[in-house]
Design an enzyme around this catalytic site. Structure first.
Site, short mmCIF file in Angstrom:
data_model
loop_
_atom_site.label_atom_id
_atom_site.label_comp_id
_atom_site.label_asym_id
_atom_site.label_seq_id
_atom_site.Cartn_x
_atom_site.Cartn_y
_atom_site.Cartn_z
N CYS A 79 0.82 -1.23 0.00
CA CYS A 79 0.00 0.00 0.00
C CYS A 79 0.84 1.27 0.00
CB CYS A 79 -0.88 0.05 1.25
SG CYS A 79 -1.50 -1.52 1.78
N1 CO8 Z 1 -21.02 -9.50 2.32
C1 CO8 Z 1 -21.72 -9.69 3.45
N2 CO8 Z 1 -21.14 -9.88 4.65
C2 CO8 Z 1 -19.79 -9.88 4.71
C3 CO8 Z 1 -19.00 -9.66 3.56
C4 CO8 Z 1 -19.66 -9.47 2.33
N3 CO8 Z 1 -18.98 -9.28 1.21
N4 CO8 Z 1 -17.70 -9.68 3.92
C5 CO8 Z 1 -17.67 -9.91 5.23
N5 CO8 Z 1 -18.93 -10.02 5.72
C6 CO8 Z 1 -19.32 -10.32 7.10
C7 CO8 Z 1 -18.17 -10.91 7.89
O1 CO8 Z 1 -17.98 -12.28 7.59
C8 CO8 Z 1 -18.64 -10.65 9.30
O2 CO8 Z 1 -19.59 -11.64 9.63
P1 CO8 Z 1 -19.63 -12.24 11.12
O3 CO8 Z 1 -19.89 -11.06 12.02
O4 CO8 Z 1 -20.74 -13.22 11.06
O5 CO8 Z 1 -18.27 -12.83 11.36
C9 CO8 Z 1 -19.36 -9.32 9.20
O6 CO8 Z 1 -19.67 -9.15 7.80
C10 CO8 Z 1 -18.52 -8.18 9.65
O7 CO8 Z 1 -17.20 -8.33 9.12
P2 CO8 Z 1 -16.01 -7.41 9.46
O8 CO8 Z 1 -15.96 -7.12 10.92
O9 CO8 Z 1 -14.75 -7.96 8.81
O10 CO8 Z 1 -16.46 -6.09 8.69
P3 CO8 Z 1 -15.80 -4.69 8.74
O11 CO8 Z 1 -16.82 -3.72 9.14
O12 CO8 Z 1 -14.52 -4.68 9.48
O13 CO8 Z 1 -15.44 -4.44 7.20
C11 CO8 Z 1 -13.48 -4.47 5.79
C12 CO8 Z 1 -14.54 -5.29 6.52
C13 CO8 Z 1 -14.19 -3.63 4.73
C14 CO8 Z 1 -12.47 -5.41 5.13
C15 CO8 Z 1 -12.78 -3.54 6.79
O14 CO8 Z 1 -12.37 -4.25 7.91
C16 CO8 Z 1 -11.56 -2.87 6.21
O15 CO8 Z 1 -11.55 -2.31 5.12
N6 CO8 Z 1 -10.47 -2.82 6.99
C17 CO8 Z 1 -9.25 -2.12 6.57
C18 CO8 Z 1 -8.52 -2.99 5.71
C19 CO8 Z 1 -7.41 -2.32 5.02
O16 CO8 Z 1 -7.22 -1.14 4.96
N7 CO8 Z 1 -6.65 -3.13 4.42
C20 CO8 Z 1 -5.59 -2.69 3.66
C21 CO8 Z 1 -5.74 -3.30 2.36
S1 CO8 Z 1 -4.23 -3.75 1.76
C22 CO8 Z 1 -3.67 -2.53 0.78
O17 CO8 Z 1 -4.18 -1.45 0.81
C23 CO8 Z 1 -2.58 -2.91 -0.25
C24 CO8 Z 1 -2.19 -4.35 -0.15
C25 CO8 Z 1 -1.60 -4.89 -1.39
C26 CO8 Z 1 -2.57 -5.01 -2.54
C27 CO8 Z 1 -3.14 -6.37 -2.69
C28 CO8 Z 1 -3.88 -6.51 -4.02
C29 CO8 Z 1 -4.58 -7.84 -4.22
#
Ligand code: CO8
Length: 378
Positions: free
Chosen positions: A161
């Site tokens: 990132c």
């Molecule tokens: N549809 C419905 N429900 C879902 C989905 C979906 N698509 N996905 C997850 N859920 C469910 C989960 O399973 C969970 O269910 P349960 O409570 O039953 O376990 C519930 O929804 C809540 O899940 P989360 O707590 O995980 O949900 P969040 O509110 O935290 O949202 C996010 C998830 C959007 C992933 C959030 O946590 C996020 O964005 N966090 C930050 C992540 C971040 O910034 N990462 C950096 C990314 S890496 C980067 O930027 C570069 C890396 C290199 C590139 C790679 C390229 C491939």
């Protein structure tokens, strides 16, 4: 570690190449849900006996609410929505052809060069910095350098990132040390091949794009729209919460080179909670090193991974009720484009600033890593 500027290093141009293919949340979810339903039907006995977990369904509403993403651009759409494939289908290119990644790098580079008023003869260093390069060698940067007819040197660097900001830090260092006089820094983020489209937690996160910046000494700058780089600041702290184990050693370990752990995976909630305060603290410290208060900053061009995360970072810096104009959002259209997000935000939302206005470009994420540049409009 903050590196402070001797007078006169500027960002004199930026460029972006955006793929023509779009995938909306609805399209993505329809495809994933059809895949999951087929998977569950095909594996009904194992799921019933508890030997296998049922694939949960995805939801477009969840995606937009949890991330702010509404759609994403993709380099090649074919294959991604095909439930028998669930990954893009890139045509293989011959060794004598320009590689996919060099092609999109060159497209963004030409736009940045035009914006800065530079020709190949003016540039003497090319940095390609991104989350993945499509091969180990020869460096994509050298292929781009050759395609554009640039003398001097080029190199690739990977920093997930923070690849774009860390690449700009290296550009800045080259200019300060005198090892280059004008640097082309490019971020061809071709990330869709690494997305696990069979995983509802991550299938919606990423899109492809390519961005480029020209950085040079102020005394060679002819651009009307340029920003002095006041300083750069970088920080890293090891974490496996965002990880891909893809690499050349898989062949030697006999591991499946395409297993789930070889694709992007993360503990998203942990990342959110751990990285937000780190990023906010980093920005505050960087600004303080210039005796600047957060309120002095006209624009925050932040990493574009998650809208709620950016709101959280800004809340920790500036409190509530911050004007949306101060923190431009592009991830609703582009999704997370790995390192390119803060550069897209900068590219699309910098021309209206006035002479003397202060801005900060800041990335944060995998590593963990945080990289920033404090800039002042000239
Ligand atoms: N549809 C419905 N429900 C879902 C989905 C979906 N698509 N996905 C997850 N859920 C469910 C989960 O399973 C969970 O269910 P349960 O409570 O039953 O376990 C519930 O929804 C809540 O899940 P989360 O707590 O995980 O949900 P969040 O509110 O935290 O949202 C996010 C998830 C959007 C992933 C959030 O946590 C996020 O964005 N966090 C930050 C992540 C971040 O910034 N990462 C950096 C990314 S890496 C980067 O930027 C570069 C890396 C290199 C590139 C790679 C390229 C491939």
């Amino acid at each position: 570690m903050t590196t402070t500027s001797p007078p006169g290093i500027v960002i004199s141009g930026s460029g972006i190449w955006t793929p023509s293919n779009v995938i909306t949340n609805e399209e993505l979810v329809d495809s994933y849900n059809a895949y999951a339903q087929k998977f569950n039907a095909d594996h009904a006995p194992e799921i019933e006996s508890g030997k296998m977990d049922e694939k949960p369904l995805s939801s477009a509403r969840f995606i937009e609410k949890a991330s702010g993403v509404k759609s994403r651009y993709v380099y090649i759409k074919e294959g991604i929505l095909d439930i028998a494939r669930m990954r893009p289908k890139f045509p293989e290119r011959k060794e004598e052809e320009l590689s996919h990644q060099a092609e999109i790098a060159v497209a963004a580079a030409r736009k940045a060069m035009a914006a800065a008023g530079k020709t190949a003869a003016d540039i003497d260093a090319v940095i390609v910095s991104c989350a993945y390069t499509q091969r180990a060698y020869p460096a994509i940067a050298i292929e781009v350098q050759n395609e554009l007819g640039i003398d001097g040197f080029g190199f690739d660097m990977l920093m997930a990132c923070s690849a774009a900001t860390f690449g700009l830090h290296r550009a800045y260092d080259c200019l300060v040390s005198g090892s280059a006089k004008c640097v082309l820094a490019i971020n061809p983020e071709l990330v869709t091949p690494q997305v696990n489209y069979c995983d509802r937690d991550t299938h919606f996160i990423f899109g492809d794009v390519s961005t480029a910046i020209i950085m040079e000494r102020a005394d060679t700058c002819t651009s009307e729209n340029c920003y002095e780089v006041l300083s750069t600041k970088a920080m890293t702290r090891f974490s496996s919460n965002i990880r891909s184990n893809f690499g050349h050693t898989s062949r030697a370990t006999d591991a499946d080179p395409y297993g789930w752990d070889k694709l992007f995976h993360q503990a998203g909630r942990k990342v959110f909670e751990e990285v937000s305060p780190i990023a906010a603290g980093h920005i505050n410290d960087h600004l303080a090193s210039h005796d600047l208060m957060p309120g002095d900053v006209k624009r925050f061009w932040l990493h574009q991974a998650n809208l709620n995360m950016n709101r959280m970072v800004i809340k920790q810096i500036l409190g509530d009720n911050v004007c949306a104009d101060k923190i431009p959002t592009i991830l609703d259209r582009y999704a997370n484009t790995a390192s390119a997000g803060s550069i897209i935000a900068f590219h699309l939302h910098n021309e209206d600033l006035q002479k003397g206005d202060i801005g900060i470009i800041c990335s944060f994420g995998a590593g963990y890593s945080v990289g920033s540049l404090v800039v002042r409009k000239q």
